[in-house]
Design a protein around this motif. Sequence first.
Motif, short mmCIF file in Angstrom:
data_model
loop_
_atom_site.label_atom_id
_atom_site.label_comp_id
_atom_site.label_asym_id
_atom_site.label_seq_id
_atom_site.Cartn_x
_atom_site.Cartn_y
_atom_site.Cartn_z
N THR A 85 -13.11 3.91 2.25
CA THR A 85 -12.14 3.67 3.33
C THR A 85 -12.71 4.03 4.70
OG1 THR A 85 -11.27 5.90 2.92
CG2 THR A 85 -10.07 4.07 1.92
N ILE A 86 -12.28 3.27 5.70
CA ILE A 86 -12.57 3.63 7.10
C ILE A 86 -11.25 3.90 7.80
CG2 ILE A 86 -13.59 2.89 9.29
CD1 ILE A 86 -15.32 0.89 7.76
N VAL A 94 -14.41 -2.35 1.02
CA VAL A 94 -13.97 -1.22 1.84
C VAL A 94 -12.64 -1.56 2.52
CG1 VAL A 94 -15.35 -1.92 3.88
CG2 VAL A 94 -14.72 0.49 3.59
N MET A 95 -11.79 -0.54 2.62
CA MET A 95 -10.47 -0.70 3.26
C MET A 95 -10.50 -0.06 4.63
SD MET A 95 -7.16 -1.52 2.93
CE MET A 95 -6.14 -1.42 4.42
N LYS A 104 0.84 -1.20 0.00
CA LYS A 104 0.00 0.00 0.00
C LYS A 104 0.87 1.25 0.00
CE LYS A 104 -1.53 -1.71 3.85
NZ LYS A 104 -2.11 -1.85 5.19
N PRO A 105 0.59 2.36 -0.64
CA PRO A 105 -0.67 2.65 -1.32
C PRO A 105 -0.72 2.21 -2.79
CG PRO A 105 0.65 4.62 -1.30
CD PRO A 105 1.46 3.56 -0.60
N GLU A 165 -4.75 6.30 1.40
CA GLU A 165 -4.27 6.60 0.06
C GLU A 165 -4.49 5.40 -0.87
OE1 GLU A 165 -3.19 9.56 -0.73
OE2 GLU A 165 -2.51 9.15 -2.77
N PHE A 166 -4.30 4.20 -0.34
CA PHE A 166 -4.55 2.97 -1.10
C PHE A 166 -6.00 2.95 -1.58
CE2 PHE A 166 -6.20 -1.46 -0.81
CZ PHE A 166 -5.45 -2.06 -1.81
N GLY A 167 -6.92 3.27 -0.68
CA GLY A 167 -8.33 3.32 -1.05
C GLY A 167 -8.57 4.29 -2.21
N TRP A 168 -7.98 5.49 -2.10
CA TRP A 168 -8.13 6.48 -3.17
C TRP A 168 -7.56 5.97 -4.48
CZ3 TRP A 168 -11.31 10.33 -3.34
CH2 TRP A 168 -11.74 10.90 -2.14
#
Lengths: 281, 281
Positions: B254-255, B234-235, B212-213, B245-248
């Motif tokens: 993301t949570i 969801v991350m 990640k990311p 940032e990984f989620g983006w």
Amino acid sequence: MSIKIKSVTDIINKYDHFIFDMDGVIWTGGQFIESGVNGVKHLIEQGKSVYFLTNNSTKSRQSYFEILSNIDIKTDLEHIYSSSYLTAVYLKMNNYKKAFNLGVTGITEELSALGIKTRDSEEFKDNQYVTYDIFNSIQPDEDIDCVVSGHNPQFNYYMLCYASLCIQKGCKFVAANPDSYIKVQNRLMPAGGCIQAILERATGQKSLLVGKPSPTALEVIMKQNKIDDKSKVVMIGDNPETDIEFGWNCGIDTILVTTGVTSKEQAENVKTTYVCDHLYI
Amino acid sequence: MSIKIKSVTDIINKYDHFIFDMDGVIWTGGQFIESGVNGVKHLIEQGKSVYFLTNNSTKSRQSYFEILSNIDIKTDLEHIYSSSYLTAVYLKMNNYKKAFNLGVTGITEELSALGIKTRDSEEFKDNQYVTYDIFNSIQPDEDIDCVVSGHNPQFNYYMLCYASLCIQKGCKFVAANPDSYIKVQNRLMPAGGCIQAILERATGQKSLLVGKPSPTALEVIMKQNKIDDKSKVVMIGDNPETDIEFGWNCGIDTILVTTGVTSKEQAENVKTTYVCDHLYI
């Protein structure tokens, strides 16, 4: 567009004060560079003022004085400016009392000479493994108020943890040496800038830079030697990021030599006043 | 503006696949986080797919499987994605044969499981001092074609020199862990991102990021688990720079939990879908 010169003699009448970087100019990877050594000697013989300015913080000014004396370069101790010495001057001026030294003895000696105490990372050279418990047991000395990074060929993770904890508790972080590497027989050996980089990443804090390319050194040199005309000063070095950038930051002319970390090909893309392959033949 | 949630149950119906970071969510500095552990258990009991995705490269997937089993989190080895494993997958796919491992055993085990040889920095843990002569004597194994950096609490300068020389001779440089630090009892302990940073500075080369990311992990997770709808994923993590940032980067929700490196105050400035102080109470 920089001017190609064959030797330092080409521009000798233009300047009175010559500031020399040492590593990559006078020696490299433990070997002397003949053209650099002879260039320095020639300038001194011609009555020019010659200063030595290095970002290498592993040795004290006295050590450099002895090395230069051994190759018959006649100078004064006061004409040698190392980033360790400049760090000590900065810390003294700003009233810091005790440093954690992430570098080696050169820094300790210069700080000690100005009355600043140190705790030395050398003490932790055999601490090979850091567990959570070991990390939790590290309690930086309460009276440490600054951390100094420099080149350290016995650097390890324990030292990094100690320095990081000092900065986390609010210590000032000074980088005595931002050079990324030194060239040893055509290979790059990691230098003080690497230690600076790992500690910046480990703390999220930028260091204060005292060595080149910070213009602090020129202020000290001009003040201590009563120089008032910058146009009579030239900086000679092998490193675009430190030596040549220093010249730009100070507003003085520069000579880039190709005997160190910069090759002849790379030199063509560097914005410097002069380029020179051999300082003196 | 992120949505404040009281528990993971608030959004449980919105997602089928929950990707958990571990350090800072399920444990921190060697201590379990009760709300994180219970949140994971609850999701599994509710029949949700739970995956574990960590940038910590010190342990193998098997080690994480055992830790999770010991606290009664019932998962499959195949649901655990460590950056060591992802690194091994990347190196295998690109036909690399032998790595110099600047991290520790977690990387060695995952690489070995996919048939990639390693030379381990562990071998150099007692090499405390590097002189020019020692540096000159270092000749990286000829068959090493890549360097992998990761967290390494026995990191030293000799290892840095060896890795730097590998990269200077043309090896690929992969960073298995870009996390700058891990939180241990409210103090920051330097992590794999620091090792990545020092090697990048020592070589002037940027590393390829597999953990990640980088979105590589989601591609692998979706492919291996036949997930075709990202909106159901969801991350959950504590680190804005890696987890969120990984989620983006992946285009998934993301949570951000405040049980790890990010405080409640800091969380207010993070661009995340949800913020949560306790995953499950």
